[in-house]
Design a protein around this motif. Sequence first.
Motif, short mmCIF file in Angstrom:
data_model
loop_
_atom_site.label_atom_id
_atom_site.label_comp_id
_atom_site.label_asym_id
_atom_site.label_seq_id
_atom_site.Cartn_x
_atom_site.Cartn_y
_atom_site.Cartn_z
N GLU A 13 44.31 41.27 13.93
CA GLU A 13 45.55 41.79 14.52
C GLU A 13 45.29 42.45 15.87
O GLU A 13 46.15 42.43 16.76
CB GLU A 13 46.21 42.80 13.56
CG GLU A 13 46.67 42.21 12.24
CD GLU A 13 47.63 41.05 12.42
OE1 GLU A 13 48.44 41.06 13.37
OE2 GLU A 13 47.58 40.10 11.60
N LEU A 88 58.74 34.27 14.39
CA LEU A 88 57.70 35.11 13.81
C LEU A 88 56.36 34.81 14.46
O LEU A 88 56.10 33.68 14.88
CB LEU A 88 57.60 34.87 12.29
CG LEU A 88 58.86 35.19 11.47
CD1 LEU A 88 58.64 34.81 10.02
CD2 LEU A 88 59.21 36.67 11.58
N SER A 90 52.80 36.19 16.97
CA SER A 90 52.53 36.74 18.29
C SER A 90 53.06 35.87 19.42
O SER A 90 53.56 36.37 20.43
CB SER A 90 51.02 36.95 18.46
OG SER A 90 50.32 35.76 18.18
N GLY A 166 56.05 44.10 16.67
CA GLY A 166 55.50 44.00 15.34
C GLY A 166 56.47 44.42 14.25
O GLY A 166 56.41 43.92 13.12
N VAL A 167 57.38 45.31 14.59
CA VAL A 167 58.37 45.78 13.60
C VAL A 167 59.28 44.65 13.15
O VAL A 167 59.76 44.64 12.02
CB VAL A 167 59.19 46.96 14.19
CG1 VAL A 167 60.27 47.40 13.20
CG2 VAL A 167 58.27 48.13 14.51
N GLY A 169 58.30 41.42 13.08
CA GLY A 169 57.49 40.26 12.75
C GLY A 169 56.76 39.64 13.89
O GLY A 169 56.37 38.46 13.83
N GLY A 171 53.79 40.27 14.96
CA GLY A 171 52.35 40.21 14.81
C GLY A 171 51.65 41.32 15.57
O GLY A 171 52.27 42.11 16.27
N ASN A 175 52.66 45.32 13.98
CA ASN A 175 53.10 44.68 12.74
C ASN A 175 52.28 45.19 11.55
O ASN A 175 52.83 45.51 10.48
CB ASN A 175 52.95 43.17 12.87
CG ASN A 175 53.45 42.42 11.66
OD1 ASN A 175 54.64 42.40 11.37
ND2 ASN A 175 52.54 41.81 10.92
N LEU A 179 54.03 47.21 8.49
CA LEU A 179 54.14 46.56 7.19
C LEU A 179 53.08 47.05 6.20
O LEU A 179 53.40 47.40 5.05
CB LEU A 179 54.03 45.03 7.35
CG LEU A 179 55.16 44.34 8.11
CD1 LEU A 179 54.92 42.84 8.18
CD2 LEU A 179 56.52 44.62 7.45
#
Length: 220
Positions: A13, A88, A90, A166-167, A169, A171, A175, A179
């Motif tokens: 990540e 969805l 990066s 990231g919130v 989706g 990446g 994220n 999550l």
Amino acid sequence: MFPNVDWEIMLEETWQTIYMTLVAGGATFAFGLALGMILYVTNEPLMMKNRSIYTVVSAFVNVFRSIPFIILIILLIPFTKIVVGTILGSTAALPALIIGAAPFYARMVELALREIDRGVIEAAESMGATKWQIIYKVLFPEALPAIVSGITVTLVAIVGYTAMAGVVGGGGLGNLAFLDGFQRSRNDVTFVATVLILVIVFVIQFIGDRLVTRIDKRSA
């Protein structure tokens, strides 16, 4: 100390965050520099003043610079799906990152160009330089320290944007922190992800400051 941290996932990540920052940063530099140059030359009497073009470009920049990034991501979902094929991951975050950051950087480029003494432009014209020669041989070199400083600030902002992406989706570390950290009450995951984001920011700022210092020394 960090029982819930999967370091392999954390490393992956981290790379996703760096990937989004570098790709979006490169595109932002290109588009933002072009937009900033257009804003300057179409509003400068000594260059190619054109009120109509300036008004349109300025309105575009103001609109997309003013929209909160988290809302911009949502608004661009249909566009992102057409361009990337998914909303969805990066890569799917890149259109929103670029569209969100380029107008911000464009204004910084415009301000950097406005700081240049008009006498420099007049001197170049008196020596027979064309408008395009003035742009890439006079304006760009004169404003280069501020332009580099501006892209450094923008890259730092993009890192923050990746966390917000990231919130929804997008990446990356944002994220993972949301999550796997926040939603599952794993504070150690959130903490490590935050520290890694700070490290990325500090590295960007360090490199940017060194580049500006080197450019200033060369032009001195």
